[in-house]
Design an enzyme around this catalytic site. Structure first.
Site, short mmCIF file in Angstrom:
data_model
loop_
_atom_site.label_atom_id
_atom_site.label_comp_id
_atom_site.label_asym_id
_atom_site.label_seq_id
_atom_site.Cartn_x
_atom_site.Cartn_y
_atom_site.Cartn_z
N GLY A 35 34.19 33.95 27.10
CA GLY A 35 33.65 34.63 25.93
C GLY A 35 32.30 34.10 25.49
N GLU A 95 43.56 30.02 25.49
CA GLU A 95 43.69 30.33 24.06
C GLU A 95 45.11 30.04 23.57
OE1 GLU A 95 42.12 34.28 24.44
OE2 GLU A 95 40.17 33.42 24.92
N HIS A 107 47.21 30.72 29.32
CA HIS A 107 45.81 31.00 28.98
C HIS A 107 45.31 29.90 28.03
CE1 HIS A 107 42.20 32.88 27.49
NE2 HIS A 107 42.25 33.67 28.55
N SER A 138 33.53 35.14 31.49
CA SER A 138 32.29 35.93 31.44
C SER A 138 31.97 36.64 32.75
CB SER A 138 31.10 35.05 30.99
OG SER A 138 31.33 34.56 29.69
N GLU A 189 39.98 29.37 34.89
CA GLU A 189 39.11 29.83 33.80
C GLU A 189 38.52 28.62 33.08
OE1 GLU A 189 40.38 34.08 32.53
OE2 GLU A 189 41.48 32.65 31.32
N LYS A 222 43.34 40.75 25.56
CA LYS A 222 43.55 39.84 24.42
C LYS A 222 44.04 40.66 23.21
CE LYS A 222 40.38 36.64 26.54
NZ LYS A 222 39.38 35.59 26.43
N ASN A 236 42.37 41.25 30.88
CA ASN A 236 43.10 40.66 29.76
C ASN A 236 42.45 41.18 28.48
OD1 ASN A 236 44.27 39.08 27.81
ND2 ASN A 236 43.43 37.13 28.55
P1 13P Z 1 35.76 36.70 29.05
O1 13P Z 1 35.69 37.55 30.28
O2 13P Z 1 35.60 37.48 27.78
O3 13P Z 1 34.88 35.50 29.14
O4 13P Z 1 37.27 36.14 28.98
C1 13P Z 1 37.83 35.55 30.10
C2 13P Z 1 39.28 35.36 29.84
O5 13P Z 1 39.66 34.55 29.01
C3 13P Z 1 40.23 36.20 30.58
O6 13P Z 1 41.53 35.75 30.42
#
Ligand code: 13P
Length: 253
Positions: free
Chosen positions: A176, A100, A98, A216, A170, A11, A9
């Protein structure tokens, strides 16, 4: 048999040029190094999708996904992208729910249930995200939280449609942050989700549902996470922006 999946992803990262370079590096490494039973899914920003498809001709274990779609098929929804558009552009997957999008764009389970439906109606495979914030984990209420997201977002589906879903667990506190759920924490939640699916759709469907871990994931921890019985791969954010790291994660099965 459920699929082993490494999904990237991206983003809101990478200009067009940077995206082309990253994707071509990933494609070449996958071609040279990856076992053919591992499925790689690249989920770049919408505008990259068309040009990146051209690089993929003939690589059957790489597919593309979007990071979101509208709950409407078409119409006056400025700035949105629809499931029929994505399918007509050759996408196979779409990430939905997601954290976010839930947090910054107010997406609720009932809106996500609509998005799941329209994605499936248009032949896209949803990667449905669930996961608890830190405060919920600290109260030890993560199981209820995640089970509610799974039930409200997905359990209206028929047996046949549910069989097409990929789930990504997640935990928000691990996204992150550099803080990964331990393999035990991931396994425990994945097993809980699979048991919940068994209760609703039966053992065969539950055993065939890929449940990815996200938060992560790095080359250094992927092997331990992917060796858990109920962890079928990863949804990778930051590390998917570096071709070497992403492909090393995909090789960790
Ligand atoms: P990270 O791998 O940067 O922690 O992000 C995970 C994520 O949100 C994947 O959709």
């Amino acid at each position: 048999m459920r699929k082993k999946i490494a999904a990237g992803n991206w983003k809101m990262n990478k200009t067009m040029e940077e995206g082309k370079i990253l994707a071509s590096e990933v494609v070449n490494m996958v071609k040279d190094e990856l076992r053919s039973d591992v499925h790689v899914i690249l989920c770049p920003p919408f505008i990259h999708l068309t040009s990146l498809h051209a690089m993929l001709e003939g690589h059957s274990n790489i597919a593309f996904g979007a990071q979101n779609c509208s709950n409407h098929a078409s119409g006056a929804y400025t700035g949105e992208i629809s499931a029929p558009m994505l399918k007509s552009n050759g996408e196979d997957y779409v990430i939905l729910g997601h954290s976010e999008r839930r947090e910054y764009f107010g997406e609720t389970d009932s809106l996500l249930a609509e998005k799941i439906d329209i994605a499936l109606e248009n032949g896209l495979t949803p990667i449905y995200c669930c996961g608890e914030p830190l405060a919920v984990r600290e109260r030890n209420e993560q199981t209820d939280h995640v089970q509610r997201q799974v039930e409200d977002g997905l359990f209206h589906l028929s047996d046949e449609d549910f069989g097409k879903i990929v789930i990504a667990y997640e935990p928000i506190w691990a996204i992150g942050t550099g803080k990964t759920a331990s393999a035990d924490q991931a396994q425990e939640m994945h097993a809980t989700i699979r048991k919940q699916i068994t209760g609703q759709y039966g053992e065969e469907t539950a055993n065939n549902t890929s449940i990815l871990y996200g938060g992560s994931v790095k080359p250094g921890n992927a092997e331990e996470l992917f060796s858990c019985m109920d962890v079928d791969g990863g949804l990778i954010g930051g590390a998917s922006l570096k071709s070497r790291d992403f492909v090393d994660i995909a090789k960790a099965f």
